[in-house]
Design an enzyme around this catalytic site. Structure first.
Site, PDB file in Angstrom:
ATOM      1  N   LYS A   1      10.630  41.068 -14.755  1.00  0.00           N
ATOM      2  CA  LYS A   1       9.416  40.400 -15.070  1.00  0.00           C
ATOM      3  C   LYS A   1       8.237  41.118 -14.607  1.00  0.00           C
ATOM      4  CE  LYS A   1      10.042  36.253 -12.809  1.00  0.00           C
ATOM      5  NZ  LYS A   1      10.193  34.901 -12.996  1.00  0.00           N
TER       6      LYS A   1
ATOM      7  N   ARG B   1       4.018  40.236 -14.429  1.00  0.00           N
ATOM      8  CA  ARG B   1       2.959  39.380 -14.525  1.00  0.00           C
ATOM      9  C   ARG B   1       1.780  39.931 -14.704  1.00  0.00           C
ATOM     10  NH1 ARG B   1       5.157  34.120 -13.713  1.00  0.00           N
ATOM     11  NH2 ARG B   1       7.112  33.846 -12.523  1.00  0.00           N
TER      12      ARG B   1
ATOM     13  N   THR C   1      10.366  30.680 -17.835  1.00  0.00           N
ATOM     14  CA  THR C   1      10.867  31.992 -17.711  1.00  0.00           C
ATOM     15  C   THR C   1      12.178  32.073 -18.175  1.00  0.00           C
ATOM     16  OG1 THR C   1       9.084  32.053 -15.924  1.00  0.00           O
ATOM     17  CG2 THR C   1      11.067  33.696 -15.946  1.00  0.00           C
TER      18      THR C   1
ATOM     19  N   ASP D   1       0.885  -1.248  -0.047  1.00  0.00           N
ATOM     20  CA  ASP D   1       0.013   0.212   0.004  1.00  0.00           C
ATOM     21  C   ASP D   1       0.703   1.162   0.076  1.00  0.00           C
ATOM     22  OD1 ASP D   1       0.956   0.117   2.629  1.00  0.00           O
ATOM     23  OD2 ASP D   1      -0.914   0.147   3.606  1.00  0.00           O
TER      24      ASP D   1
END
Length: 337
Positions: free
Chosen positions: A205, A207, A239, A47
């Site tokens: 950068k 966003r 990126t 399991d």
């Protein structure tokens, strides 16, 4: 004060066997005697429940558990905790977790409402398992050290990267610019630039929404320069590849990247293979897949010499921060660079 045993004891999980064996070999070389990995089995029931059994006597020993918590992060983390518990219940004197890549480090703060700080939770779990010290490399955020109430030694890849850059680029160092792919990584990039005497630039950068970069701007002059992007983690490489394109558009001669932890999930390897980057250099903190090994523009630098020396320094009670010194590290990597 911990009495010095004849040698440190190393034990490893299933996360990165090649690195564990390489660390064992390097410790053996330094000690002038065989320091093998402790004989143990770390396996799963049907399991998927994890079971650990240590076959050697570890009573009163200084134990080092080598286990990055990389993909699958949850399985590898549980292996680490259960191994530590087995050693604690076997009367090991001290247990140090050697975690080359510390998973969950990106969840180090609440960026939105009703979100966890998983890095703190993992730190609590590690301490509760009986681990008394952590040795890791390039934490995503250095303040994670403060999440622990036990000593944390955070090694840096930049000294090794500086050796590699000096070896590869030789006398062309005056034509190199080190680039941070975002504002948050400026400290890391500045440290590497200082070590090799290079200029520094930043890719800023913006966003518009999570996961999508709308615009990238280069801060600094990269015209005619060989750009080296430096960061701690490369995940899907979207990126990173876009930053390489932006730098070339800004006049860079060529772009290379030095990333500490090559997570490289999903389409990352394919993106890097077909990108405008000349090369991506990663460490072996995460075991590379066959796809990564076959990629023509991905190169791997070893961390075993640094981790082996750090383990020995912790074991014999000497300075770990001495490994940040260029000359000390150059001696450890002699023969490689």
């Amino acid at each position: 004060m911990i009495p010095h045993q004849s040698q440190p004891k190393l034990i490893a999980g299933n996360a990165n066997p090649p690195l564990s064996q390489a660390i064992s070999r390097r410790v053996s070389m330094s000690r002038g005697m065989t320091v093998g990995l402790v004989d143990a089995r770390v396996e799963r029931f049907n399991d998927q429940e994890i079971f650990v059994e240590v076959y050697e006597n570890v009573r009163g020993e200084d134990m080092f558990v080598i286990q990055p918590t990389s993909n699958p992060a949850n399985d590898n983390l549980m292996e680490l905790l259960i191994m530590a518990d087995a050693l604690r219940r076997s009367s090991a004197q001290r247990i140090t977790a050697v975690i080359p890549y510390f998973g969950y480090a990106r969840q180090d703060r609440r960026s939105k409402a009703r979100t966890p700080i998983s890095a703190k939770l993992v730190a609590n779990m590690i301490a509760a398992s009986g681990i008394e010290r952590v040795l890791t490399m390039d934490l995503h955020a250095t303040q994670i050290q403060g999440f622990f109430d036990i000593p944390v030694d955070n090694l840096y890849a930049s000294p090794v990267f500086s050796l590699d850059i000096k070896h590869k680029f030789g006398k062309k160092l005056d034509k190199i610019t080190v680039v941070s792919p975002d504002v948050g990584g400026v400290g890391r990039a500045r440290e590497l630039a200082k070590r090799i005497g290079a200029a520094l630039a930043i890719v800023d950068k913006r966003r518009e929404k999570a996961g999508e970069v709308a615009e990238m701007t280069v801060i600094g002059d990269v015209t005619g320069q060989t750009c080296i992007i430096v960061d701690d983690i490369c995940d899907t490489a979207g990126t990173l590849c876009k930053a390489a394109d932006v730098l070339l558009e800004a006049g860079a001669k060529e772009v290379h990247s030095y990333i500490t932890h090559g997570v490289l999930s999903g389409p990352a390897v394919e993106r890097i293979t077909h990108s405008s980057m000349k090369s991506l250099v990663i460490t072996d903190s995460i075991e590379p897949t066959e796809e990564v090994k076959k990629a023509k523009n991905i190169r791997i630098v070893p961390t075993a010499p640094m981790f082996a020396q750090a383990i020995l320094n912790i074991w014999n009670g000497t300075s770990v921060s001495s490994l940040f010194d260029h000359e000390a590290l150059a001696a450890i990597y002699e023969g490689t660079y």
